[in-house]
Design an enzyme around this catalytic site. Sequence first.
Site, PDB file in Angstrom:
ATOM      1  N   ASN A  40       0.866  -1.180   0.000  1.00 46.60           N
ATOM      2  CA  ASN A  40       0.000   0.000   0.000  1.00 46.60           C
ATOM      3  C   ASN A  40       0.905   1.232   0.000  1.00 46.60           C
ATOM      4  O   ASN A  40       1.881   1.293   0.738  1.00 46.60           O
ATOM      5  CB  ASN A  40      -0.924  -0.005   1.226  1.00 46.60           C
ATOM      6  CG  ASN A  40      -2.018   1.030   1.095  1.00 46.60           C
ATOM      7  OD1 ASN A  40      -1.757   2.218   0.963  1.00 46.60           O
ATOM      8  ND2 ASN A  40      -3.257   0.573   1.120  1.00 46.60           N
ATOM      9  N   ARG A  41       0.572   2.202  -0.823  1.00 44.76           N
ATOM     10  CA  ARG A  41       1.424   3.379  -0.984  1.00 44.76           C
ATOM     11  C   ARG A  41       1.049   4.534  -0.065  1.00 44.76           C
ATOM     12  O   ARG A  41       1.589   5.616  -0.184  1.00 44.76           O
ATOM     13  CB  ARG A  41       1.362   3.877  -2.444  1.00 44.76           C
ATOM     14  CG  ARG A  41       2.245   3.137  -3.436  1.00 44.76           C
ATOM     15  CD  ARG A  41       1.684   1.855  -4.005  1.00 44.76           C
ATOM     16  NE  ARG A  41       0.281   1.854  -4.377  1.00 44.76           N
ATOM     17  CZ  ARG A  41      -0.193   2.196  -5.571  1.00 44.76           C
ATOM     18  NH1 ARG A  41       0.603   2.563  -6.519  1.00 44.76           N
ATOM     19  NH2 ARG A  41      -1.487   2.142  -5.806  1.00 44.76           N
TER      20      ARG A  41
END
Length: 173
Positions: A42-43
């Site tokens: 997840n960024r």
Amino acid sequence: METTTCIGFPAQLDVDCRVLVLGSMPGVASLQAGQYYAHPRNRFWPLMGVLCGIDAALPYPDRVRALNARGVGVWDVIGQCERRGSLDASIVRGSEVPNALGVLIDGWPALRAIACNGGTAYRAFQRFIVPALLDAAHEVPVWSLPSTSPANAAWPLPRLVEAWQPLADAIRR
């Protein structure tokens, strides 16, 4: 695949929250870790590193404190739901129980903007929260921003940084 009852986390914000980032419901990795945006691909945390100057490698409690210190809070639109797996598309329609965002938003004087992390969060906000808001709260802009989820692989980090720039601008005001 069988459905699982998912129960989200409490809001992570303080009295100086100027931008509230809303997800839909934490994914399986986040629920298991007890942390927002815990999936390693997840960024969200790398994005907050670029936009807010937060070290994404800090321990989770320190990242949350640093984010809050910069005027950013994190919560979810949905507080509980039935879901098959981690994807937003797997949330069983009609099982959603929204968080008490209307009360929070109506009573939060410093709030300048709401950033929905992905289309599902935005649609859930429109469906569950907007009808509960008082007229004064409608002055707070609500942004539908591209999801930081690894399922949204078409949006690499540089593209997310550009799309999420309004968040950085709002916390600087």
